[in-house]
Design a protein around this motif. Structure first.
Motif, mmCIF file in Angstrom:
data_model
loop_
_atom_site.group_PDB
_atom_site.id
_atom_site.type_symbol
_atom_site.label_atom_id
_atom_site.label_comp_id
_atom_site.label_asym_id
_atom_site.label_seq_id
_atom_site.Cartn_x
_atom_site.Cartn_y
_atom_site.Cartn_z
ATOM 1 N N UNK A 177 0.854 -1.183 0.000
ATOM 2 C CA UNK A 177 0.000 0.000 0.000
ATOM 3 C C UNK A 177 0.889 1.232 0.000
ATOM 4 N N UNK A 178 0.373 2.308 -0.549
ATOM 5 C CA UNK A 178 1.103 3.563 -0.575
ATOM 6 C C UNK A 178 1.438 3.987 0.847
ATOM 7 N N UNK A 179 2.671 4.427 1.082
ATOM 8 C CA UNK A 179 3.094 4.805 2.433
ATOM 9 C C UNK A 179 2.288 5.972 2.976
ATOM 10 N N UNK A 180 1.755 6.808 2.118
ATOM 11 C CA UNK A 180 0.954 7.949 2.576
ATOM 12 C C UNK A 180 -0.293 7.482 3.319
ATOM 13 N N UNK A 181 -0.764 6.277 2.999
ATOM 14 C CA UNK A 181 -1.919 5.704 3.686
ATOM 15 C C UNK A 181 -1.670 5.604 5.182
ATOM 16 N N UNK A 182 -0.489 5.178 5.567
ATOM 17 C CA UNK A 182 -0.168 4.992 6.978
ATOM 18 C C UNK A 182 -0.019 6.326 7.701
ATOM 19 N N UNK A 183 0.592 7.304 7.037
ATOM 20 C CA UNK A 183 0.760 8.611 7.666
ATOM 21 C C UNK A 183 -0.593 9.310 7.806
ATOM 22 N N UNK A 184 -1.513 9.083 6.852
ATOM 23 C CA UNK A 184 -2.860 9.667 6.940
ATOM 24 C C UNK A 184 -3.605 9.058 8.121
ATOM 25 N N UNK A 185 -3.486 7.729 8.309
ATOM 26 C CA UNK A 185 -4.147 7.079 9.450
ATOM 27 C C UNK A 185 -3.639 7.628 10.766
ATOM 28 N N UNK A 186 -2.334 7.932 10.834
ATOM 29 C CA UNK A 186 -1.748 8.420 12.064
ATOM 30 C C UNK A 186 -2.243 9.830 12.399
ATOM 31 N N UNK A 187 -2.547 10.649 11.384
ATOM 32 C CA UNK A 187 -3.008 12.018 11.602
ATOM 33 C C UNK A 187 -4.431 12.090 12.124
ATOM 34 N N UNK A 188 -5.259 11.081 11.773
ATOM 35 C CA UNK A 188 -6.663 11.112 12.151
ATOM 36 C C UNK A 188 -6.828 11.009 13.654
ATOM 37 N N UNK A 189 -7.737 11.837 14.234
ATOM 38 C CA UNK A 189 -7.963 11.761 15.675
ATOM 39 C C UNK A 189 -8.657 10.458 16.041
ATOM 40 N N UNK A 190 -8.349 9.951 17.222
ATOM 41 C CA UNK A 190 -8.935 8.689 17.684
ATOM 42 C C UNK A 190 -10.329 8.879 18.184
#
Length: 144
Positions: free
Chosen positions: A131-144
């Motif tokens: 998967x594109x690495x940006x996918x993981x950084x986007x998930x990390x930015x999202x508030x829980x």
């Protein structure tokens, strides 16, 4: 009055939000993607002295992992003939890598065909898809 304006200015400036751009992302327990410059990411072991040979150079474009393997797609950089201090992305040259977490071994670089063959030989489940690495950084930015 001047103090009030200065204090208000400081409060305003310190409360401004910035565009958060994380510089690293954990990949399993022992590795992390590190943003080395701009959008160039590399995969590096957290215990770098022990597993330094498992390093995958920038620019990692796609990644996947499970408890046994890390898979990565790297876009190779080449020197810019017009500027020796810079590099350009050669998007036609893609390298694929496999890290065997159980045996602490890195395999690659592979072509796409070699990579697919090696995945079958290692019996890596089809669910472990790059998967594109940006996918993981986007998930990390999202508030829980």
């Amino acid at each position: 009055m001047k103090r009030f304006i200065i204090i208000c200015s400081l409060i305003f400036l310190t409360s401004c939000s910035t565009n958060f751009n994380p510089s690293h992302y954990s990949v399993g327990d022992e590795y992390e993607l590190i943003n080395v410059s701009g959008n160039a990411l590399e995969l590096f072991p957290k215990a770098d002295a022990l597993y330094a040979s498992q390093y995958i150079p920038p620019e990692i474009a796609e990644i996947a992992w499970n408890d046994t393997y890390i898979l990565a797609k790297q876009i190779e950089k080449i020197d810019d003939p017009n500027n020796p201090d810079a590099s350009v992305t050669n998007e036609t040259t893609e390298n694929y890598w496999i890290i065997d977490l159980k045996n602490n071994r890195r395999f690659g670089p592979y072509t796409k065909k070699q990579f697919e063959e090696q995945k079958q030989e290692f019996r890596i489940p089809k669910q472990v898809q790059l998967q594109n690495v940006k996918t993981y950084f986007t998930k990390e930015k999202q508030p829980s």
